[in-house]
Design a protein around this motif. Structure first.
Motif, PDB file in Angstrom:
ATOM      1  N   THR A 155      65.507 -99.822 -78.814  1.00  0.00           N
ATOM      2  CA  THR A 155      64.844 -98.754 -79.553  1.00  0.00           C
ATOM      3  C   THR A 155      63.363 -98.755 -79.175  1.00  0.00           C
ATOM      4  O   THR A 155      62.825 -99.791 -78.795  1.00  0.00           O
ATOM      5  N   GLY A 156      62.765 -97.579 -79.277  1.00  0.00           N
ATOM      6  CA  GLY A 156      61.349 -97.455 -78.890  1.00  0.00           C
ATOM      7  C   GLY A 156      61.084 -96.197 -78.082  1.00  0.00           C
ATOM      8  O   GLY A 156      59.929 -95.884 -77.787  1.00  0.00           O
ATOM      9  N   GLY A 157      62.149 -95.484 -77.736  1.00  0.00           N
ATOM     10  CA  GLY A 157      61.982 -94.193 -77.058  1.00  0.00           C
ATOM     11  C   GLY A 157      61.437 -94.314 -75.645  1.00  0.00           C
ATOM     12  O   GLY A 157      61.256 -95.419 -75.117  1.00  0.00           O
ATOM     13  N   ILE A 158      61.158 -93.152 -75.053  1.00  0.00           N
ATOM     14  CA  ILE A 158      60.724 -93.164 -73.650  1.00  0.00           C
ATOM     15  C   ILE A 158      59.332 -93.770 -73.513  1.00  0.00           C
ATOM     16  O   ILE A 158      59.021 -94.361 -72.484  1.00  0.00           O
ATOM     17  N   GLU A 159      58.524 -93.681 -74.564  1.00  0.00           N
ATOM     18  CA  GLU A 159      57.180 -94.297 -74.487  1.00  0.00           C
ATOM     19  C   GLU A 159      57.330 -95.816 -74.425  1.00  0.00           C
ATOM     20  O   GLU A 159      56.661 -96.485 -73.631  1.00  0.00           O
ATOM     21  N   GLY A 160      58.215 -96.354 -75.271  1.00  0.00           N
ATOM     22  CA  GLY A 160      58.440 -97.803 -75.280  1.00  0.00           C
ATOM     23  C   GLY A 160      59.063 -98.281 -73.983  1.00  0.00           C
ATOM     24  O   GLY A 160      58.740 -99.371 -73.489  1.00  0.00           O
TER      25      GLY A 160
ATOM     26  N   ALA B 279      76.944-107.584 -82.138  1.00  0.00           N
ATOM     27  CA  ALA B 279      75.881-107.552 -83.165  1.00  0.00           C
ATOM     28  C   ALA B 279      74.750-106.611 -82.748  1.00  0.00           C
ATOM     29  O   ALA B 279      74.144-105.934 -83.594  1.00  0.00           O
ATOM     30  N   GLY B 280      74.466-106.551 -81.442  1.00  0.00           N
ATOM     31  CA  GLY B 280      73.413-105.652 -80.964  1.00  0.00           C
ATOM     32  C   GLY B 280      73.775-104.202 -81.204  1.00  0.00           C
ATOM     33  O   GLY B 280      72.977-103.420 -81.743  1.00  0.00           O
ATOM     34  N   TYR B 281      75.006-103.828 -80.841  1.00  0.00           N
ATOM     35  CA  TYR B 281      75.444-102.437 -81.029  1.00  0.00           C
ATOM     36  C   TYR B 281      75.419-102.053 -82.521  1.00  0.00           C
ATOM     37  O   TYR B 281      75.009-100.951 -82.881  1.00  0.00           O
TER      38      TYR B 281
ATOM     39  N   ALA C  31      73.018 -98.976 -86.951  1.00  0.00           N
ATOM     40  CA  ALA C  31      72.528 -98.981 -88.336  1.00  0.00           C
ATOM     41  C   ALA C  31      71.045 -98.608 -88.387  1.00  0.00           C
ATOM     42  O   ALA C  31      70.571 -98.010 -89.355  1.00  0.00           O
ATOM     43  N   GLN C  32      70.300 -98.938 -87.328  1.00  0.00           N
ATOM     44  CA  GLN C  32      68.870 -98.601 -87.269  1.00  0.00           C
ATOM     45  C   GLN C  32      68.656 -97.132 -86.933  1.00  0.00           C
ATOM     46  O   GLN C  32      67.870 -96.426 -87.560  1.00  0.00           O
ATOM     47  N   VAL C  33      69.406 -96.666 -85.920  1.00  0.00           N
ATOM     48  CA  VAL C  33      69.092 -95.335 -85.386  1.00  0.00           C
ATOM     49  C   VAL C  33      69.537 -94.226 -86.332  1.00  0.00           C
ATOM     50  O   VAL C  33      68.997 -93.115 -86.301  1.00  0.00           O
ATOM     51  N   VAL C  34      70.471 -94.538 -87.215  1.00  0.00           N
ATOM     52  CA  VAL C  34      70.965 -93.506 -88.116  1.00  0.00           C
ATOM     53  C   VAL C  34      69.824 -92.930 -88.965  1.00  0.00           C
ATOM     54  O   VAL C  34      69.785 -91.738 -89.266  1.00  0.00           O
ATOM     55  N   LEU C  35      68.854 -93.791 -89.302  1.00  0.00           N
ATOM     56  CA  LEU C  35      67.734 -93.325 -90.123  1.00  0.00           C
ATOM     57  C   LEU C  35      66.885 -92.290 -89.403  1.00  0.00           C
ATOM     58  O   LEU C  35      66.253 -91.437 -90.022  1.00  0.00           O
TER      59      LEU C  35
ATOM     60  N   LYS D 177      75.942 -87.987 -80.411  1.00  0.00           N
ATOM     61  CA  LYS D 177      76.785 -89.164 -80.091  1.00  0.00           C
ATOM     62  C   LYS D 177      76.451 -90.317 -81.039  1.00  0.00           C
ATOM     63  O   LYS D 177      77.346 -90.980 -81.571  1.00  0.00           O
ATOM     64  N   ASP D 178      75.152 -90.559 -81.279  1.00  0.00           N
ATOM     65  CA  ASP D 178      74.768 -91.665 -82.168  1.00  0.00           C
ATOM     66  C   ASP D 178      75.329 -91.451 -83.576  1.00  0.00           C
ATOM     67  O   ASP D 178      75.796 -92.393 -84.229  1.00  0.00           O
ATOM     68  N   MET D 179      75.289 -90.199 -84.060  1.00  0.00           N
ATOM     69  CA  MET D 179      75.836 -89.936 -85.404  1.00  0.00           C
ATOM     70  C   MET D 179      77.353 -90.122 -85.420  1.00  0.00           C
ATOM     71  O   MET D 179      77.916 -90.624 -86.387  1.00  0.00           O
ATOM     72  N   ALA D 180      78.012 -89.700 -84.327  1.00  0.00           N
ATOM     73  CA  ALA D 180      79.474 -89.901 -84.258  1.00  0.00           C
ATOM     74  C   ALA D 180      79.794 -91.400 -84.220  1.00  0.00           C
ATOM     75  O   ALA D 180      80.736 -91.864 -84.887  1.00  0.00           O
ATOM     76  N   LEU D 181      78.992 -92.180 -83.470  1.00  0.00           N
ATOM     77  CA  LEU D 181      79.196 -93.645 -83.435  1.00  0.00           C
ATOM     78  C   LEU D 181      78.985 -94.248 -84.827  1.00  0.00           C
ATOM     79  O   LEU D 181      79.663 -95.208 -85.207  1.00  0.00           O
TER      80      LEU D 181
END
Ligand code: NAD
Length: 302
Positions: free
Chosen positions: A128-133, A172-174, A179-183, A245-249
């Motif tokens: 996580t961190g986007g294209i800037e990260g 555990a990573g997935y 759980a993080q990205v859903v927010l 896709k993230d929401m479907a996951l």
């Protein structure tokens, strides 16, 4: 140390650049040869070394100590692993495959079993961190898998992220990533509804955003995505289809762990409708455009 990197899109491209800058010997593959050439040019200039453009994922993986993948979805990840021209048939015994994509547990258990059968270690390591990260090498990397394999790979992961964490066993990573990205998506929809309510009530959008940023509604999403809603760019750098896709996951994971998440169900439906209406490759904040059209009000001009 030779590294194969497959999938050089918005995230994979800058991550591969950082590995080139760190001096690793790289072999690259992406279906889009322009993406390979861009990394070759930037990486070679930075590290003053040749970078191999492979003709297939298997050619990139052949002889590599580590293979990274940063790919759109579980189906593609599995195909890149298991097809005739895939990485698992080409990586040498004892190599490590690190998947940086956002992926699900069903795919993880199949690809890990296939890797183990060939004596290849697998780590799930979404970011996580986007294209800037990704460009700055400041990603958070959430790793699942064997602790000793993680310890061996950590110095390399630290070339692409500055918060590299081992979270537990395989998967555990997935799980943490989803759980993080859903927010991100729940918050984006909530932000757009708060802005719309203020605007409809007569408060200009930029004033409303400032109030949200300085109050209990403050968030990364408000700071980072609020301006991209108000300037009408809807934030290039992440595709609407990948957001869906993230929401479907998220819903898949909820089903598999027995969680009931009513808000996630609603937000998944919003992103699905936005993809159907505007297309997979539009910017992810186009989901907000649905609300703008429903209300007959565009926040960029409000
Ligand atoms: N963009 C972000 O902000 C962001 C943030 C965190 C996580 N992610 C996740 O990272 C992963 C990559 O995201 P992205 O934004 O870079 O996507 P992207 O669409 O920009 O890049 C994906 C790349 O994979 C390549 N590709 C597709 N199929 C392939 C195949 N069979 N073989 C080789 N290459 C193939 C595409 O050509 C493309 O260059 C996704 O799982 C995404 O959910 C993205």
């Amino acid at each position: 140390m030779r590294i194969a990197f497959i999938g050089l899109g918005n995230m994979g491209g800058p991550m591969a650049n950082n590995l080139a800058r760190a001096g690793y010997e790289l072999a690259l593959f992406d279906l889009d040869s322009n993406k390979v050439e861009a990394v070759q040019a930037a990486g070679a200039a930075a590290a003053n070394q040749a970078i191999l453009a492979a003709a297939t994922a298997a050619e990139a993986a052949s002889g590599a100590d580590i293979a990274f993948t940063s790919l759109p979805n579980p189906k593609i990840i599995e195909a890149v692993a298991l097809s005739d021209e895939g990485i698992l048939g080409a990586l040498p015994r004892g190599a490590v495959w690190i998947d940086l994509s956002t992926n699900n547990l069903e795919c993880e258990s199949r690809i890990r079993a296939a890797a183990a059968a060939r004596e290849i270690d697998f780590l799930d390591a979404p970011v996580t961190g986007g294209i800037e990260g990704a460009a700055a090498g400041t990603l958070m990397i959430m790793v699942g898998g064997d602790a000793q394999v993680f310890a061996r790979c950590k110095p390399i992961l630290e070339k692409i992220g500055n918060r590299v964490m081992h979270l537990g066993p395989h998967g555990a990573g997935y799980v943490a990533k989803i759980a993080q990205v859903v927010l991100c998506y729940l918050n984006s929809v909530a932000l757009s509804e708060a802005l719309m309510l203020g605007v409809k009530g007569g408060v200009p959008a930029h004033i409303m955003l400032g109030i949200i940023q300085g109050s209990t509604g403050a968030s990364y999403v408000a700071d980072r995505y609020g301006p991209a809603i108000l300037d009408g760019s809807y934030d290039p750098g992440f595709a609407l289809g990948l957001a869906h896709k993230d929401m479907a996951l998220t819903l898949e994971l909820a089903r598999s762990v027995g969680a009931t998440l009513p808000m996630c169900e609603q937000v998944e439906a919003i992103y699905k409708k936005a993809v159907d209406q505007y297309g997979f490759h539009q910017n992810h904040l186009m989901a907000v455009k649905l609300l703008e059209e429903q209300n007959g009000t565009f926040l960029r001009s409000a």
